[in-house]
Design a protein around this motif. Structure first.
Motif, short mmCIF file in Angstrom:
data_model
loop_
_atom_site.label_atom_id
_atom_site.label_comp_id
_atom_site.label_asym_id
_atom_site.label_seq_id
_atom_site.Cartn_x
_atom_site.Cartn_y
_atom_site.Cartn_z
N ARG A 104 -44.96 -1.13 -43.11
CA ARG A 104 -46.25 -1.65 -42.65
C ARG A 104 -46.09 -2.38 -41.31
NH1 ARG A 104 -49.64 -4.73 -47.03
NH2 ARG A 104 -50.09 -2.59 -47.67
N MET A 105 -44.94 -3.03 -41.09
CA MET A 105 -44.71 -3.74 -39.83
C MET A 105 -44.80 -2.79 -38.63
SD MET A 105 -41.73 -6.55 -40.16
CE MET A 105 -41.66 -7.71 -41.51
N ARG A 127 -47.15 -4.25 -36.16
CA ARG A 127 -46.48 -4.70 -34.92
C ARG A 127 -46.71 -6.18 -34.67
NH1 ARG A 127 -44.41 -0.06 -31.50
NH2 ARG A 127 -44.81 1.67 -32.88
N PRO A 128 -46.16 -7.04 -35.54
CA PRO A 128 -46.33 -8.48 -35.33
C PRO A 128 -45.64 -8.92 -34.04
CG PRO A 128 -44.63 -8.07 -36.96
CD PRO A 128 -45.28 -6.75 -36.68
N GLY A 149 -40.36 -6.24 -48.22
CA GLY A 149 -39.71 -5.16 -48.93
C GLY A 149 -39.77 -3.90 -48.07
N ALA A 150 -39.31 -2.77 -48.65
CA ALA A 150 -39.32 -1.53 -47.87
C ALA A 150 -40.72 -1.17 -47.42
CB ALA A 150 -38.71 -0.40 -48.71
N GLY A 151 -41.70 -1.37 -48.32
CA GLY A 151 -43.07 -1.06 -47.96
C GLY A 151 -43.57 -1.94 -46.83
N GLU A 178 -48.72 -17.75 -38.44
CA GLU A 178 -47.54 -17.36 -39.22
C GLU A 178 -47.96 -17.13 -40.67
OE1 GLU A 178 -43.15 -19.19 -40.38
OE2 GLU A 178 -44.09 -19.72 -38.48
N LEU A 179 -47.88 -15.89 -41.12
CA LEU A 179 -48.36 -15.53 -42.45
C LEU A 179 -47.41 -16.07 -43.52
CD1 LEU A 179 -49.51 -11.85 -41.86
CD2 LEU A 179 -50.78 -13.98 -41.53
N THR A 180 -47.97 -16.76 -44.50
CA THR A 180 -47.15 -17.39 -45.53
C THR A 180 -46.89 -16.47 -46.72
OG1 THR A 180 -49.14 -18.32 -46.56
CG2 THR A 180 -48.00 -19.69 -44.93
N ASP A 181 -47.44 -15.27 -46.69
CA ASP A 181 -47.26 -14.36 -47.82
C ASP A 181 -47.47 -12.93 -47.34
OD1 ASP A 181 -46.78 -13.47 -50.36
OD2 ASP A 181 -48.37 -14.64 -51.31
N SER A 182 -47.13 -11.98 -48.20
CA SER A 182 -47.38 -10.58 -47.88
C SER A 182 -48.88 -10.29 -47.92
CB SER A 182 -46.67 -9.67 -48.89
OG SER A 182 -45.28 -9.86 -48.85
#
Length: 353
Positions: free
Chosen positions: A241-242, A246-247, A235-237, A200-204
């Protein structure tokens, strides 16, 4: 720069000071260096502690009492370096003594009403757990953030041996630590199968690290590793990126689910995220579920999973983990919640992260 190199630099500056009020303490620092050859950081810490003791004693003396010579005033840059070394020593001591525990919080599948996974949350033996984020922030500030993260990952993986085997385990990690070569080595040395692990990523993910992140994480995903991202960093960016990343999981918090049972706009936002996650093949997880009303609406909207104080508090007790194989009865939960609120006269507490 290493702790030892920084310590030598500060000691040189302190010993070069010519203020007579600090002559005695500088002499003790010099003596401590002789007693601790090759370990300047220990001598520096003793100096720092004695300086702080002198400050405290001076503050306690009555105004009309005998006056002590004031301790030498150090330049702000030296004080900052001393504080950094003190932080390094605190974090290093924590890592050496392994004063880390792991609490797990259950994650429920909202369709089947059963526990499908857990999130691992670090708790410090010297602390009540509420300041965990401060420990990680302090470690990151002095260049030991990855060390503490990997220690926490190892502690969580070891504790996970006592969890029911069908549960996945979500481990918090920064994107920078995902690039660290110690990550694949970790999976080679822990008993937790990689197909049960969710990072689980804690930041961008920064633009500078994105390609490195993909190169480091894709080989692990091919072996069964899954990743989760938090909408708080989206954010929108990041949403764009998701689509590329594709998390496996997208976690939404109180900013999305608060009042979702009474606010039409919140419902619309949650419904959009359900559709978005379906389109990119991600599982949507609601964090911070606090009321039965929210739980029912989230289930109706098609959100796949949820966690929060309503569903289960974080626990360090294996006997609690062993009970996470029972199906959730919402009607019983609602009745128990009403009885609790009537008895205590207050709403259930919010989760502190």
């Amino acid at each position: 720069m290493s702790v030892r190199v920084q310590a030598w630099g500060i000691i040189a500056a302190v010993l070069a000071d010519s203020d007579p009020s600090g002559a005695a303490i500088r002499q003790r620092l010099s003596n401590s260096l002789d007693e601790n050859p090759g370990v300047p950081e220990r001598a520096l810490l003793e100096y720092l502690l004695e300086t702080r003791r002198n400050d405290a004693m001076a503050a306690q003396e009555p105004e009309d009492g005998p006056r002590r010579l004031a301790p030498p005033v150090l330049p702000p840059q030296i004080i900052e370096q001393m504080d950094a070394i003190q932080s390094m020593s605190r974090i290093s001591a924590l890592l050496e003594s392994q004063m880390l525990m792991t609490a797990f919080q259950p994650i429920y599948g909202l369709a089947g009403r059963n526990v499908v996974g857990v999130e691992a949350l670090s708790r410090f033996v010297s602390d009540d757990g509420a300041a965990a984020e401060l420990w990680f922030a302090e470690a990151a500030a002095v260049g030991l953030g990855a060390n503490l993260e990997f220690s926490a990952l190892g502690s969580a993986a070891a504790a996970a041996r006592d969890l029911p085997e069908h549960l996945y385990v979500s481990l918090n990690i920064s994107p920078s630590s995902c690039i660290d070569p110690r990550l694949p080595e970790l999976f080679a040395h822990i008993d937790l199968p990689i197909n049960r692990v969710v990072l689980e990523l804690t930041d961008s993910i920064s633009d500078e690290e994105y390609l490195q992140f993909i190169a480091a994480i894709n080989p692990l995903r091919e072996k069964g590793l899954r990743i989760a991202v938090d909408d708080a960093h989206s954010g929108a960016g990041d949403l764009s990126r998701m689509i590329h990343l594709r998390p496996d999981f997208i976690k939404v918090g109180r900013n999305v689910i608060s009042r979702v049972d009474s606010d039409g706009l919140q419902q619309a936002l949650a419904a959009c995220l359900v559709d978005f996650s379906d389109q990119i093949g991600s599982t949507l997880v609601a964090e911070g579920v606090e009321t039965v009303g929210e739980l029912k609406v989230l289930s109706q909207l098609g959100i796949s999973a949820g966690q929060g104080y309503l569903l289960g508090r974080p626990s360090v007790r294996p006997q609690d983990w062993a009970t996470w194989n029972k199906q959730l009865d919402v009607d019983v939960l609602e009745r128990q919640l009403r009885e609790h609120e009537t008895a205590s006269g207050s709403a259930p507490p919010k989760k502190s992260r």
